[in-house]
Scaffold this motif. Sequence first.
Motif, PDB file in Angstrom:
ATOM      1  N   HIS A  22       0.872  -1.176   0.000  1.00  0.00           N
ATOM      2  CA  HIS A  22       0.000   0.000   0.000  1.00  0.00           C
ATOM      3  C   HIS A  22       0.911   1.228   0.000  1.00  0.00           C
ATOM      4  O   HIS A  22       1.606   1.484   0.999  1.00  0.00           O
ATOM      5  N   VAL A  23       0.914   1.967  -1.098  1.00  0.00           N
ATOM      6  CA  VAL A  23       1.847   3.076  -1.282  1.00  0.00           C
ATOM      7  C   VAL A  23       1.072   4.369  -1.517  1.00  0.00           C
ATOM      8  O   VAL A  23       0.173   4.401  -2.364  1.00  0.00           O
ATOM      9  N   PRO A  24       1.395   5.441  -0.786  1.00  0.00           N
ATOM     10  CA  PRO A  24       0.670   6.708  -0.969  1.00  0.00           C
ATOM     11  C   PRO A  24       0.630   7.162  -2.425  1.00  0.00           C
ATOM     12  O   PRO A  24       1.603   6.996  -3.167  1.00  0.00           O
ATOM     13  N   ASN A  25      -0.502   7.721  -2.824  1.00  0.00           N
ATOM     14  CA  ASN A  25      -0.674   8.197  -4.192  1.00  0.00           C
ATOM     15  C   ASN A  25       0.442   9.151  -4.607  1.00  0.00           C
ATOM     16  O   ASN A  25       0.951   9.933  -3.785  1.00  0.00           O
ATOM     17  N   ASN A  26       0.817   9.067  -5.870  1.00  0.00           N
ATOM     18  CA  ASN A  26       1.779   9.978  -6.493  1.00  0.00           C
ATOM     19  C   ASN A  26       3.203   9.839  -5.955  1.00  0.00           C
ATOM     20  O   ASN A  26       4.019  10.746  -6.108  1.00  0.00           O
TER      21      ASN A  26
ATOM     22  N   SER B  71      11.094   5.188  -7.192  1.00  0.00           N
ATOM     23  CA  SER B  71      12.267   4.953  -6.351  1.00  0.00           C
ATOM     24  C   SER B  71      11.963   5.009  -4.859  1.00  0.00           C
ATOM     25  O   SER B  71      12.759   4.544  -4.042  1.00  0.00           O
ATOM     26  N   HIS B  72      10.793   5.544  -4.492  1.00  0.00           N
ATOM     27  CA  HIS B  72      10.441   5.690  -3.078  1.00  0.00           C
ATOM     28  C   HIS B  72       9.323   4.747  -2.636  1.00  0.00           C
ATOM     29  O   HIS B  72       8.888   4.818  -1.491  1.00  0.00           O
ATOM     30  N   TRP B  73       8.846   3.911  -3.535  1.00  0.00           N
ATOM     31  CA  TRP B  73       7.693   3.069  -3.215  1.00  0.00           C
ATOM     32  C   TRP B  73       7.875   2.274  -1.921  1.00  0.00           C
ATOM     33  O   TRP B  73       7.025   2.308  -1.044  1.00  0.00           O
ATOM     34  N   LYS B  74       8.963   1.547  -1.851  1.00  0.00           N
ATOM     35  CA  LYS B  74       9.140   0.643  -0.708  1.00  0.00           C
ATOM     36  C   LYS B  74       9.270   1.423   0.595  1.00  0.00           C
ATOM     37  O   LYS B  74       8.688   1.051   1.623  1.00  0.00           O
ATOM     38  N   LEU B  75      10.018   2.509   0.562  1.00  0.00           N
ATOM     39  CA  LEU B  75      10.234   3.314   1.761  1.00  0.00           C
ATOM     40  C   LEU B  75       8.962   4.013   2.210  1.00  0.00           C
ATOM     41  O   LEU B  75       8.690   4.151   3.401  1.00  0.00           O
TER      42      LEU B  75
ATOM     43  N   GLU C  30      -6.040   7.089   0.394  1.00  0.00           N
ATOM     44  CA  GLU C  30      -5.161   7.786  -0.536  1.00  0.00           C
ATOM     45  C   GLU C  30      -3.863   7.031  -0.805  1.00  0.00           C
ATOM     46  O   GLU C  30      -2.816   7.623  -1.085  1.00  0.00           O
ATOM     47  N   SER C  31      -3.930   5.703  -0.751  1.00  0.00           N
ATOM     48  CA  SER C  31      -2.789   4.864  -1.097  1.00  0.00           C
ATOM     49  C   SER C  31      -3.200   3.877  -2.182  1.00  0.00           C
ATOM     50  O   SER C  31      -4.280   3.281  -2.124  1.00  0.00           O
ATOM     51  N   ALA C  32      -2.341   3.711  -3.171  1.00  0.00           N
ATOM     52  CA  ALA C  32      -2.573   2.713  -4.227  1.00  0.00           C
ATOM     53  C   ALA C  32      -2.204   1.324  -3.695  1.00  0.00           C
ATOM     54  O   ALA C  32      -1.299   1.189  -2.860  1.00  0.00           O
ATOM     55  N   VAL C  33      -2.902   0.322  -4.176  1.00  0.00           N
ATOM     56  CA  VAL C  33      -2.635  -1.062  -3.765  1.00  0.00           C
ATOM     57  C   VAL C  33      -1.883  -1.746  -4.909  1.00  0.00           C
ATOM     58  O   VAL C  33      -2.431  -1.970  -5.995  1.00  0.00           O
ATOM     59  N   LEU C  34      -0.623  -2.065  -4.664  1.00  0.00           N
ATOM     60  CA  LEU C  34       0.243  -2.687  -5.674  1.00  0.00           C
ATOM     61  C   LEU C  34       0.247  -4.205  -5.493  1.00  0.00           C
ATOM     62  O   LEU C  34       0.475  -4.689  -4.373  1.00  0.00           O
TER      63      LEU C  34
END
Length: 324
Positions: free
Chosen positions: A162-166, A170-174, A316-320
């Motif tokens: 679950h990664v915040p939108n936008n 390079s910052h997805w995991k963090l 407001e987080s995308a689900v990858l």
Amino acid sequence: MMYQAFLLTIPLLMAFQTSSTSPLDSVKKIGPTSTPKVGKVDEIRNRAQFIGRSCKEVRDVYGQSENGLYSLTTATGVVYQTFCDMTTAGGGWTLVASVHEDNIYGEVHSWTSQQGNNTNWSKGEGNWANRKTFGTVEVATDDDFKNPGYYAIIAEDMSVWHVPNNTPVSHWKLAAIMRYHTERRFLHLYGGNLYYLFHRYPVEYNVGKHLSDNGPSIPIVYDLGDKESTKMFYGPNTRGETEGGFISFRATNHERATTAICSGVKPKGGNVEHYCIGGGGFFPQGNPLQCGDFTSFAWNGYGTNVGWSASKQMLESAVLLFYR
């Protein structure tokens, strides 16, 4: 006296002239610090030459161990770019899709319906069980994304971020607010991927009853987060009818509307629209309030985390979605 002072400055001038450094050296070093090294650019470029059907194959055959964008090739020769997670639990995870909600009150949603809430459109877009692809990997947290790996890769397990939108790649995991994976090799039982799983468990209005006709719920291993923090992302009213520590598929609500994935939880009741994502083309209750890829996450206000409403972080987080 002035003559003596002049004599004393001569050694200092000579030392300055013979020094290997200059006061200008520090100025010369000022410039862009983010420019990739030539070797790094070549390494990224060379990834396009790999012939791998999945990130796991790229890891095993080419010894790659760094997270980032890679090119993959399907069995039929379709080449596409995606993100590989090469560090979590041994690596080799292929990003195949993302579910993103940029306007929960709108009517255009790739993972439910692009024609609004419509009783005559029971399957919605049907993208959970078709070969349609959309979006680009670099903006997978800005918009919905689905690549050929979704239906072409035969996998064993899944990973979810679950990664915040936008958020940039390079910052997805963090930046992720929650990350987990499965270890049960459960996809073997359902054809090897979500495309086949959702053919067995259609995401469609009026195809079953809540609980008795739900799809599988699979235990997860947390890479970031835990059972309790997962439940706190969803509304307070949902916590009594969910069990943390699972990923669940094809969950049906009281009104016989279906959702696709319940991330991090197992349903124990019939109000799944408040904590499960995706779905068919029709949700009867409160029509047209339940119309979005995060179907009813804002039932009691946007991001309020009150009643049935999810937190703003979750909304407001995308689900990858990843395979391995």
